[in-house]
Structure formats: structure tokens, C-alpha cells
Design a protein around this motif. Sequence first.
Motif, PDB file in Angstrom:
ATOM      1  N   GLU A   1       0.851   1.563  -9.684  1.00  0.00           N
ATOM      2  CA  GLU A   1       0.172   2.361 -10.705  1.00  0.00           C
ATOM      3  C   GLU A   1       0.616   3.816 -10.717  1.00  0.00           C
ATOM      4  N   GLY A   2       0.915   4.375  -9.525  1.00  0.00           N
ATOM      5  CA  GLY A   2       1.219   5.801  -9.463  1.00  0.00           C
ATOM      6  C   GLY A   2       2.598   6.170  -8.962  1.00  0.00           C
ATOM      7  N   GLY A   3       3.398   5.158  -8.551  1.00  0.00           N
ATOM      8  CA  GLY A   3       4.723   5.454  -8.037  1.00  0.00           C
ATOM      9  C   GLY A   3       4.660   6.084  -6.659  1.00  0.00           C
ATOM     10  N   ASP A   4       5.811   6.521  -6.173  1.00  0.00           N
ATOM     11  CA  ASP A   4       5.866   7.061  -4.810  1.00  0.00           C
ATOM     12  C   ASP A   4       5.069   8.347  -4.663  1.00  0.00           C
ATOM     13  N   SER A   5       4.865   9.090  -5.757  1.00  0.00           N
ATOM     14  CA  SER A   5       4.113  10.348  -5.664  1.00  0.00           C
ATOM     15  C   SER A   5       2.646  10.109  -5.323  1.00  0.00           C
ATOM     16  N   ALA A   6       2.193   8.873  -5.489  1.00  0.00           N
ATOM     17  CA  ALA A   6       0.793   8.565  -5.180  1.00  0.00           C
ATOM     18  C   ALA A   6       0.576   8.294  -3.700  1.00  0.00           C
ATOM     19  N   LEU A   7       1.655   8.265  -2.925  1.00  0.00           N
ATOM     20  CA  LEU A   7       1.564   7.904  -1.516  1.00  0.00           C
ATOM     21  C   LEU A   7       2.112   9.004  -0.616  1.00  0.00           C
ATOM     22  N   PRO A   8       1.439   9.305   0.494  1.00  0.00           N
ATOM     23  CA  PRO A   8       2.041  10.193   1.488  1.00  0.00           C
ATOM     24  C   PRO A   8       3.198   9.471   2.182  1.00  0.00           C
ATOM     25  N   ASP A   9       3.969  10.219   2.944  1.00  0.00           N
ATOM     26  CA  ASP A   9       5.164   9.646   3.580  1.00  0.00           C
ATOM     27  C   ASP A   9       4.856   8.419   4.419  1.00  0.00           C
ATOM     28  N   TYR A  10       3.799   8.477   5.223  1.00  0.00           N
ATOM     29  CA  TYR A  10       3.557   7.360   6.139  1.00  0.00           C
ATOM     30  C   TYR A  10       3.202   6.082   5.385  1.00  0.00           C
ATOM     31  N   GLU A  11       2.545   6.216   4.210  1.00  0.00           N
ATOM     32  CA  GLU A  11       2.208   5.023   3.447  1.00  0.00           C
ATOM     33  C   GLU A  11       3.430   4.449   2.739  1.00  0.00           C
ATOM     34  N   LEU A  12       4.331   5.311   2.292  1.00  0.00           N
ATOM     35  CA  LEU A  12       5.580   4.808   1.720  1.00  0.00           C
ATOM     36  C   LEU A  12       6.378   4.062   2.786  1.00  0.00           C
ATOM     37  N   LEU A  13       6.356   4.591   4.005  1.00  0.00           N
ATOM     38  CA  LEU A  13       7.029   3.910   5.104  1.00  0.00           C
ATOM     39  C   LEU A  13       6.345   2.582   5.414  1.00  0.00           C
ATOM     40  N   GLU A  14       5.029   2.552   5.317  1.00  0.00           N
ATOM     41  CA  GLU A  14       4.303   1.280   5.493  1.00  0.00           C
ATOM     42  C   GLU A  14       4.830   0.218   4.539  1.00  0.00           C
ATOM     43  N   LEU A  15       5.018   0.593   3.273  1.00  0.00           N
ATOM     44  CA  LEU A  15       5.510  -0.372   2.290  1.00  0.00           C
ATOM     45  C   LEU A  15       6.838  -0.978   2.723  1.00  0.00           C
ATOM     46  N   LEU A  16       7.704  -0.148   3.308  1.00  0.00           N
ATOM     47  CA  LEU A  16       8.989  -0.669   3.789  1.00  0.00           C
ATOM     48  C   LEU A  16       8.803  -1.603   4.981  1.00  0.00           C
ATOM     49  N   LEU A  17       7.850  -1.265   5.827  1.00  0.00           N
ATOM     50  CA  LEU A  17       7.643  -2.060   7.044  1.00  0.00           C
ATOM     51  C   LEU A  17       6.922  -3.383   6.781  1.00  0.00           C
ATOM     52  N   PHE A  18       6.227  -3.495   5.643  1.00  0.00           N
ATOM     53  CA  PHE A  18       5.489  -4.720   5.351  1.00  0.00           C
ATOM     54  C   PHE A  18       6.375  -5.962   5.465  1.00  0.00           C
ATOM     55  N   ARG A  19       7.553  -5.903   4.873  1.00  0.00           N
ATOM     56  CA  ARG A  19       8.425  -7.075   4.848  1.00  0.00           C
ATOM     57  C   ARG A  19       9.072  -7.323   6.208  1.00  0.00           C
ATOM     58  N   SER A  20       9.306  -6.264   6.950  1.00  0.00           N
ATOM     59  CA  SER A  20       9.925  -6.418   8.270  1.00  0.00           C
ATOM     60  C   SER A  20       8.937  -6.946   9.295  1.00  0.00           C
ATOM     61  N   ILE A  21       7.664  -6.535   9.154  1.00  0.00           N
ATOM     62  CA  ILE A  21       6.622  -6.920  10.121  1.00  0.00           C
ATOM     63  C   ILE A  21       5.447  -7.496   9.328  1.00  0.00           C
ATOM     64  N   PRO A  22       5.490  -8.778   8.989  1.00  0.00           N
ATOM     65  CA  PRO A  22       4.470  -9.341   8.094  1.00  0.00           C
ATOM     66  C   PRO A  22       3.139  -9.677   8.753  1.00  0.00           C
ATOM     67  N   GLN A  23       3.069  -9.734  10.071  1.00  0.00           N
ATOM     68  CA  GLN A  23       1.893 -10.299  10.733  1.00  0.00           C
ATOM     69  C   GLN A  23       0.958  -9.295  11.385  1.00  0.00           C
ATOM     70  N   ARG A  24       1.214  -8.002  11.229  1.00  0.00           N
ATOM     71  CA  ARG A  24       0.285  -7.062  11.861  1.00  0.00           C
ATOM     72  C   ARG A  24       0.173  -5.771  11.050  1.00  0.00           C
ATOM     73  N   ASP A  25      -0.844  -5.001  11.385  1.00  0.00           N
ATOM     74  CA  ASP A  25      -1.082  -3.713  10.739  1.00  0.00           C
ATOM     75  C   ASP A  25       0.031  -2.751  11.152  1.00  0.00           C
ATOM     76  N   VAL A  26       0.750  -2.201  10.162  1.00  0.00           N
ATOM     77  CA  VAL A  26       1.882  -1.329  10.476  1.00  0.00           C
ATOM     78  C   VAL A  26       1.558   0.146  10.264  1.00  0.00           C
ATOM     79  N   LYS A  27       0.314   0.446   9.862  1.00  0.00           N
ATOM     80  CA  LYS A  27      -0.021   1.862   9.653  1.00  0.00           C
ATOM     81  C   LYS A  27       0.196   2.699  10.921  1.00  0.00           C
ATOM     82  N   PRO A  28      -0.284   2.252  12.101  1.00  0.00           N
ATOM     83  CA  PRO A  28      -0.059   3.062  13.299  1.00  0.00           C
ATOM     84  C   PRO A  28       1.428   3.285  13.595  1.00  0.00           C
ATOM     85  N   LEU A  29       2.242   2.253  13.363  1.00  0.00           N
ATOM     86  CA  LEU A  29       3.677   2.397  13.615  1.00  0.00           C
ATOM     87  C   LEU A  29       4.316   3.373  12.635  1.00  0.00           C
TER      88      LEU A  29
END
Length: 241
Positions: A35-63
Motif C-alpha cells: 500500500e505504501g511502498g518502501d517509504s512506509a517501512l523503516p530500514d529494519y522492516e524492509l530487511l525483514e521482508l527480504l529475510l522472510f523468504r530466506s527464513i520462513p519458519q521463525r520471527d526475523v524481526k530481532p535478526l
Amino acid sequence: MNEGGKGRSVPLAAPDSAAPHHLGHRERLRQRFLEGGDSALPDYELLELLLFRSIPQRDVKPLAKQLIQHFGSFAEVLGAPASRLTEVKGVGESVAVDLKVVEAALRRMAKGAVAKKPVLSSWSSVIDYCRMAMAFAEREQFRILFLDKKNALIADEVQQTGTVDHTPVYPREVMRRALELSATALILVHNHPSGDPTPSGADVRMTKELVDIARPLGLAIHDHIIVGRDGHASFKGLGLI
């Protein structure tokens, strides 16, 4: 009750196990991005989006937060060598490779923006590409953009890779390669791993030597750009060329 009049217990259906909380978070994050593009997300959340596919089975926000804190920024996470990424707990080889693939894709996009038009008319794209390619490297690199008579990019080559604070430059090799490519102009680029792009005395002397050697050969040196994590410096902009 059965035919013998004795009651028989009926096992209750097992309750549905609650979905891990991070699955709902992932979906909400994806929706915010859509809905808002990358400007709607801080850096760590944009990085989370990238990590979702690499690490599908756990919460990646702390990483994601740990990576940003460790390296300093989203760009520096992507720019870090795979060997340093895997030093962070939770980042295996496959995750590091996925992040480096994203960096390579961004670099290709930045280079494509430079290659499509005369370099001097798309200077901001040149700076963006140089920073993407070199700003976060751990060792100094000396890169040359070779241009034709219309200032279009012929080739982009790393001539030398040095140490954390020095790269040897061989003027004869620079000129030989320019003549091989039938280039008529050059843009010199190197990085300062310290982060500070301020030209050193050695940078100024080396640039002057290259300009003096190139001139009789009919080669123009349009600029020497130094890039670092803290920005960039242009010799032309500083009046040094």
C-alpha cells in the motif's frame, strides 16, 4: 449411551493450534509495503521482508534489528561481505547469499541507469552507481569508467584492489587500457573504507599525474570521484581538476 446402558466418553476435538504470531506480522508488513511502498517501512522492516523468504519458519524481526545495529544501516548490511554477514548469529550461508543476490541486482539496476544515456547528463545516476558499487567495500578499489566521444559508457572496470587505506595505481596501465578501448574520456573512482571521502594528498598527486599523462594522448579526465559511507567527493566539484 450404548446398548448396555454404560456411558462412553467421546474424545473432544483437539483445539486448533494457534498460528505463530509472526505469521500475522508478516502479512501485515507485506500489506503495508504493497500500500505504501518502501517509504512506509523503516530500514529494519524492509530487511525483514527480504529475510522472510530466506527464513520462513521463525520471527526475523530481532535478526533484522541486530543486522542493522551491527553494520550501521540497511545499505551497509547489503554491502557487507558474506563472510562478515555469517558472523552474525542466525545468518547462515544461504541467508548471506540471498542478501548478496539482492545487492547484485541493485548494482545491475544502478549500472543500467548509467549505461542508457550520456554519463555527463545523468551525473546523479553515476554517483548512485559508484556508491552502490564501492562505498561499503572493506578494501580500497580503483575503478575507471571509460567513455566514448559522446560520453557514453564503453566499459566500467576495477583496475586495482588494495588495502584498507591504499590502492596502487599504475598510470601506464590506465592509459594502455583506455587506448585499447578507443576511449576518449575517463572518470576515475575509488573508495575510502574509513567512510570519509575527503581526498588525501596522495589522491590529489595521483590524479594530477594521470591528468598530465592523459592530455597529450587526447584523453580527458572528467572527474575523480571518491566514495565512502559518509558520502562522496568530486575533484571537479572541489576545483581539483
